[in-house]
Design an enzyme around this catalytic site. Structure first.
Site, short mmCIF file in Angstrom:
data_model
loop_
_atom_site.label_atom_id
_atom_site.label_comp_id
_atom_site.label_asym_id
_atom_site.label_seq_id
_atom_site.Cartn_x
_atom_site.Cartn_y
_atom_site.Cartn_z
N CYS A 266 0.82 -1.22 0.00
CA CYS A 266 0.00 0.00 0.00
C CYS A 266 0.85 1.27 0.00
O CYS A 266 0.30 2.37 -0.05
CB CYS A 266 -0.92 0.03 1.22
SG CYS A 266 -2.08 -1.32 1.29
N GLU B 95 -23.85 7.85 3.69
CA GLU B 95 -23.20 9.11 4.03
C GLU B 95 -21.80 9.22 3.43
O GLU B 95 -21.40 10.27 2.96
CB GLU B 95 -23.11 9.29 5.55
CG GLU B 95 -24.41 9.69 6.19
CD GLU B 95 -24.89 11.08 5.78
OE1 GLU B 95 -24.06 12.00 5.69
OE2 GLU B 95 -26.10 11.22 5.54
N HIS C 233 -6.06 1.47 4.46
CA HIS C 233 -6.57 0.68 3.34
C HIS C 233 -7.24 -0.54 3.96
O HIS C 233 -6.57 -1.37 4.57
CB HIS C 233 -5.41 0.28 2.43
CG HIS C 233 -5.81 -0.65 1.34
ND1 HIS C 233 -4.88 -1.43 0.69
CD2 HIS C 233 -6.99 -0.93 0.77
CE1 HIS C 233 -5.49 -2.15 -0.23
NE2 HIS C 233 -6.76 -1.87 -0.18
N HIS D 90 -9.68 -3.98 4.15
CA HIS D 90 -10.25 -5.15 3.51
C HIS D 90 -11.31 -5.69 4.49
O HIS D 90 -11.14 -6.75 5.06
CB HIS D 90 -9.20 -6.23 3.29
CG HIS D 90 -8.22 -5.94 2.22
ND1 HIS D 90 -7.61 -6.91 1.50
CD2 HIS D 90 -7.73 -4.77 1.73
CE1 HIS D 90 -6.78 -6.39 0.63
NE2 HIS D 90 -6.84 -5.08 0.77
#
Length: 194
Positions: free
Chosen positions: A137, A178, A155, A157
């Site tokens: 990442c 939202e 990040h 998952h």
């Protein structure tokens, strides 16, 4: 601002949101009280299981970036927002970038497992004590720090996002969320096709 269908996300989400950390936990001098608190937070007295749990300074009030990452990794894993080795987390602070390693169970990361990079060069100035790989990442985090002046980047998952990708063969449609207001050109009532 009052968000409408075509609101400007930059008005709602400033480029730099300061990293605020929780107040330190009160000290527990009584061993029975401390043990009860550990058990309430998922710890165990079982020797077989206790070796898999990691003490985290963040959960005891430490505010350094490494402790924040390891504490949040455990909390996010417990909440189902990251799964096992999936996802990544990083914090930018005081000219340094702190990144959790790749391929490590998020609930088992220690503060000394965190990579520390120089913010300007992107070069590692401190490597984990164990032989871990840099997070895949890193380019994503670098873009968030460079383009949005972010203070942290996660990040995820999550179990729900993984299930959504498996459950829908061609496309996934969402509306009335939202979080969609943070995506340029989308509002709460729009339909987002992924």
């Amino acid at each position: 601002p009052n968000c409408t269908q075509n609101c400007n996300p930059s008005l709602l989400f400033p480029a730099r949101i300061p990293l605020t950390l929780p107040a330190p936990a009160p000290a527990m001098s009584d061993p029975a009280t401390a043990k009860r608190a550990r058990l309430e937070n998922g710890a165990t007295d079982s020797p077989a299981l206790s070796s898999t749990l990691v003490e985290r300074g963040y959960e005891n009030g430490a505010e350094d970036a490494k402790s924040v990452i390891t504490g949040l990794c455990r909390l996010f894993y417990t909440a189902g927002w990251v799964t096992g080795t999936g996802g990544g987390m990083s914090i930018r602070q005081d000219g340094k970038i702190y990144i959790a390693p790749s391929g490590v169970q998020k609930e088992r990361i220690h503060p000394d497992d965190i990579f520390v990079l120089d913010e300007k060069s992107g070069e590692a100035i401190e490597n984990p004590t164990r032989n871990f790989k840099m997070s895949a990442c890193k380019p994503l985090f670098s873009l968030a720090f460079t383009l949005r002046d972010a203070g942290a980047c996660i990040h995820s998952h999550s179990v729900n996002s993984i299930l959504a990708t498996v459950a829908f063969d061609v496309e996934f449609k969402v509306t009335h969320l939202e979080m969609m207001k943070g995506i340029a050109g989308h509002g709460y009532k729009d339909v987002l096709i992924i």
